[in-house]
Design a protein around this motif. Sequence first.
Motif, PDB file in Angstrom:
ATOM      1  N   LYS A 100     -36.930 -33.079  89.009  1.00  0.00           N
ATOM      2  CA  LYS A 100     -35.626 -33.687  88.719  1.00  0.00           C
ATOM      3  C   LYS A 100     -35.437 -34.987  89.499  1.00  0.00           C
ATOM      4  O   LYS A 100     -36.010 -35.177  90.552  1.00  0.00           O
ATOM      5  N   GLY A 101     -34.599 -35.862  88.951  1.00  0.00           N
ATOM      6  CA  GLY A 101     -34.236 -37.077  89.662  1.00  0.00           C
ATOM      7  C   GLY A 101     -34.959 -38.315  89.149  1.00  0.00           C
ATOM      8  O   GLY A 101     -36.177 -38.311  89.004  1.00  0.00           O
ATOM      9  N   LYS A 104     -31.186 -44.757  87.585  1.00  0.00           N
ATOM     10  CA  LYS A 104     -30.351 -45.051  86.427  1.00  0.00           C
ATOM     11  C   LYS A 104     -30.408 -46.549  86.125  1.00  0.00           C
ATOM     12  O   LYS A 104     -30.159 -47.381  86.982  1.00  0.00           O
ATOM     13  N   TYR A 114     -29.524 -44.990  92.217  1.00  0.00           N
ATOM     14  CA  TYR A 114     -29.920 -43.594  92.363  1.00  0.00           C
ATOM     15  C   TYR A 114     -28.744 -42.738  92.825  1.00  0.00           C
ATOM     16  O   TYR A 114     -27.952 -43.159  93.668  1.00  0.00           O
ATOM     17  N   ARG A 115     -28.656 -41.519  92.259  1.00  0.00           N
ATOM     18  CA  ARG A 115     -27.582 -40.585  92.591  1.00  0.00           C
ATOM     19  C   ARG A 115     -28.177 -39.342  93.239  1.00  0.00           C
ATOM     20  O   ARG A 115     -29.107 -38.727  92.700  1.00  0.00           O
ATOM     21  N   ASP A 118     -28.740 -35.962  91.356  1.00  0.00           N
ATOM     22  CA  ASP A 118     -29.754 -35.858  90.299  1.00  0.00           C
ATOM     23  C   ASP A 118     -31.024 -35.168  90.773  1.00  0.00           C
ATOM     24  O   ASP A 118     -31.857 -34.779  89.949  1.00  0.00           O
ATOM     25  N   TYR A 119     -31.174 -35.007  92.090  1.00  0.00           N
ATOM     26  CA  TYR A 119     -32.415 -34.455  92.634  1.00  0.00           C
ATOM     27  C   TYR A 119     -32.301 -32.950  92.877  1.00  0.00           C
ATOM     28  O   TYR A 119     -31.200 -32.387  92.844  1.00  0.00           O
ATOM     29  N   ALA A 223     -30.466 -40.799  98.196  1.00  0.00           N
ATOM     30  CA  ALA A 223     -31.120 -40.685  96.890  1.00  0.00           C
ATOM     31  C   ALA A 223     -32.287 -41.649  96.781  1.00  0.00           C
ATOM     32  O   ALA A 223     -33.354 -41.299  96.253  1.00  0.00           O
ATOM     33  N   GLN A 227     -36.213 -40.708  96.208  1.00  0.00           N
ATOM     34  CA  GLN A 227     -37.012 -41.267  95.128  1.00  0.00           C
ATOM     35  C   GLN A 227     -38.350 -41.781  95.658  1.00  0.00           C
ATOM     36  O   GLN A 227     -39.393 -41.610  95.015  1.00  0.00           O
TER      37      GLN A 227
END
Length: 267
Positions: A100-101, A104, A114-115, A118-119, A223, A227
Amino acid sequence: MVRVCSNVCAGVMCGITFFLSAALLLLEMFSSRIVNDECGSILHTPMIVIGVVILIFSLAGLIGSICDCPALLCIYQVFMLVMILAAVAFTIFALAVTNKGAGKFLSGKGYKEYRLGDYSHWLQKNVNNTKNWNKIKSCLVASPICTDFQRQYSNHTLENFNKQHLNSIQSGCCKPPNDCGFTYRSPTNWTAEETVSNNKNPDCKVWDNSQKVLCFNCESCKAGFLQSIKSSWKEVILFNGILIGCLIIVYAIGCSAFMKQDRRTYP
């Protein structure tokens, strides 16, 4: 003669796993190239431990084959089986937590944002741990990543800046989130508007133009860091898959050589 050939074969197999483990350790050091090694140590540690353990036992097996010590070779074979199972389990786990992640895409921007939400929960839990994040944040602040970022884009207008392809840490830690609506002065200098107090993004309120603060307290920074870790883990997962295949082949050949030895020579 059979015993000599078996020992030579076992020695070659131990040598292969020795060099594979060394390659794994080198990959881990290379995969931390974006930030200082200690910044991501909490997430790189598992692979480093695996590499070191394989290195130690491969060396023991190599010594056992050279010195004709069946006990060491036996220990090496048992360890190899355990390590194969551990490597498979870790690879499955790593795939699950990095599945996940993603960044955007923003309209008219060359970079992504990045949020944290989302991870995976495991990754979020690690960076949300105050002790862990304080260590990571201190490392990020001490690193030149944002000062280099400021120097590289200092002469850019907002239009040119928006076209740049920033890495995840530059996007998440060195500038405020796009939806804060700040006025651009320079890459790390932004003026907050009155409407910021009504913005639902909590990162907008913790942004500071100080080089030691910036957005290092932001969720977007966490985030962005995740990433970068996720990207490096993808490389390690690929190598780990190759390593598992090699370990299985080495184990099968080693077992065959081990079983062909005259059992009367064993205690």
